[in-house]
Write a protein that holds these residues in place. Structure first.
Motif, PDB file in Angstrom:
ATOM      1  N   GLN A  87       0.818  -1.214   0.000  1.00 28.67           N
ATOM      2  CA  GLN A  87       0.000   0.000   0.000  1.00 28.67           C
ATOM      3  C   GLN A  87       0.853   1.266   0.000  1.00 28.67           C
ATOM      4  OE1 GLN A  87      -2.915   0.077   3.149  1.00 28.67           O
ATOM      5  NE2 GLN A  87      -3.961   1.852   2.309  1.00 28.67           N
ATOM      6  N   VAL A  88       2.101   1.171   0.460  1.00 28.45           N
ATOM      7  CA  VAL A  88       2.994   2.331   0.411  1.00 28.45           C
ATOM      8  C   VAL A  88       3.103   2.823  -1.026  1.00 28.45           C
ATOM      9  CG1 VAL A  88       5.375   3.139   0.712  1.00 28.45           C
ATOM     10  CG2 VAL A  88       4.312   1.693   2.468  1.00 28.45           C
ATOM     11  N   ASP A  89       3.364   1.909  -1.943  1.00 25.28           N
ATOM     12  CA  ASP A  89       3.576   2.289  -3.343  1.00 25.28           C
ATOM     13  C   ASP A  89       2.305   2.840  -3.993  1.00 25.28           C
ATOM     14  OD1 ASP A  89       5.601   0.196  -2.506  1.00 25.28           O
ATOM     15  OD2 ASP A  89       6.463   0.859  -4.399  1.00 25.28           O
ATOM     16  N   THR A  90       1.164   2.213  -3.719  1.00 26.43           N
ATOM     17  CA  THR A  90      -0.073   2.687  -4.348  1.00 26.43           C
ATOM     18  C   THR A  90      -0.501   4.026  -3.768  1.00 26.43           C
ATOM     19  OG1 THR A  90      -1.416   1.315  -2.856  1.00 26.43           O
ATOM     20  CG2 THR A  90      -0.886   0.393  -5.008  1.00 26.43           C
ATOM     21  N   ALA A  91      -0.376   4.209  -2.453  1.00 25.07           N
ATOM     22  CA  ALA A  91      -0.730   5.489  -1.839  1.00 25.07           C
ATOM     23  C   ALA A  91       0.211   6.595  -2.321  1.00 25.07           C
ATOM     24  CB  ALA A  91      -0.700   5.378  -0.317  1.00 25.07           C
ATOM     25  N   PHE A  92       1.492   6.267  -2.446  1.00 29.53           N
ATOM     26  CA  PHE A  92       2.476   7.225  -2.930  1.00 29.53           C
ATOM     27  C   PHE A  92       2.133   7.666  -4.351  1.00 29.53           C
ATOM     28  CE2 PHE A  92       6.576   8.576  -4.626  1.00 29.53           C
ATOM     29  CZ  PHE A  92       7.096   9.330  -3.581  1.00 29.53           C
ATOM     30  N   ALA A  93       1.796   6.710  -5.204  1.00 31.76           N
ATOM     31  CA  ALA A  93       1.434   7.023  -6.591  1.00 31.76           C
ATOM     32  C   ALA A  93       0.181   7.899  -6.642  1.00 31.76           C
ATOM     33  CB  ALA A  93       1.216   5.736  -7.378  1.00 31.76           C
ATOM     34  N   GLU A  94      -0.784   7.651  -5.771  1.00 31.56           N
ATOM     35  CA  GLU A  94      -1.997   8.478  -5.725  1.00 31.56           C
ATOM     36  C   GLU A  94      -1.666   9.911  -5.322  1.00 31.56           C
ATOM     37  OE1 GLU A  94      -4.737   6.494  -3.123  1.00 31.56           O
ATOM     38  OE2 GLU A  94      -5.007   4.819  -4.509  1.00 31.56           O
TER      39      GLU A  94
END
Length: 146
Positions: A87-94
Motif C-alpha cells: 500500500q505504500v507504493d499505491t498510496a504514494f502514486a496516488e
C-alpha cells in the motif's frame, strides 16, 4: 501528575496559498470539514485534525515578531502509516497523481518497514510508511508502534 494530556489533537500548517493546499488535500480524497474556507480549513485524519491556516495569521499567534519563514522544507515531516508494505507504493502514486512532488521514492528501510516521501504544493514533507508493528483502532488512530 500533569494536566497536559499525552495526545496530539491538531497539526496546523501555515499556508502561503490556502486555496491551493485545500485543493491538493481534497484531491487526495480527504474530506474537508464543512466549516472550512480559505481563512481556515481542516481535515479529520484518523484522530488528528490537519488544519490549514494562512501563514501570516498563524505567525501572528504562534510566532509574534519572528520573520516569516522562507519557502521550502520547515524541518518537520508528517506521516501516514498504511496497512501493508504494498500500500505504500499505491498510496504514494496516488499522492503524486494528485500533484505531490516526489522527494524520495518508496524503498525498504533498515528498520524493517517501507516508506517514501513527497512534498505538498508548499513543500511540507509527508512520509507514506508501513511498519509491521503499527496498530490502529477502528477510526484509524494509532494505538501502538513498536
Amino acid at each position: 501528575m500533569s494536566t497536559l494530556p499525552s495526545r496530539l489533537s491538531v497539526v496546523t500548517l501555515g499556508a502561503r496559498d490556502t486555496g491551493a493546499l485545500r485543493s491538493f488535500y481534497r484531491s487526495l480524497g480527504w474530506t474537508e470539514l464543512p466549516s472550512s474556507d480559505d481563512g481556515w480549513s481542516a481535515f479529520l485524519l484518523g484522530g488528528v485534525l490537519l488544519a490549514l491556516y494562512p501563514l501570516p495569521d498563524l505567525a501572528a499567534e504562534a510566532a509574534p515578531g519572528v520573520p516569516d519563514p522562507a519557502g521550502g522544507w520547515s524541518g518537520v515531516t508528517l506521516a501516514t502509516i498504511v496497512d501493508s508494505r504494498e500500500q505504500v507504493d499505491t498510496a504514494f502514486a496516488e499522492a503524486v497523481a494528485a500533484g505531490a512532488v516526489v522527494v524520495a521514492e518508496p524503498t525498504d528501510r533498515p528498520w524493517g518497514g517501507r516508506s517514501g516521501y513527497f512534498a505538498d504544493p508548499e513543500g511540507n514533507r509527508w512520509e507514506i510508511a508501513w511498519a509491521g508493528t503499527a496498530r490502529f483502532d477502528e477510526r484509524g488512530a494509532l494505538l501502538a508502534f513498536g
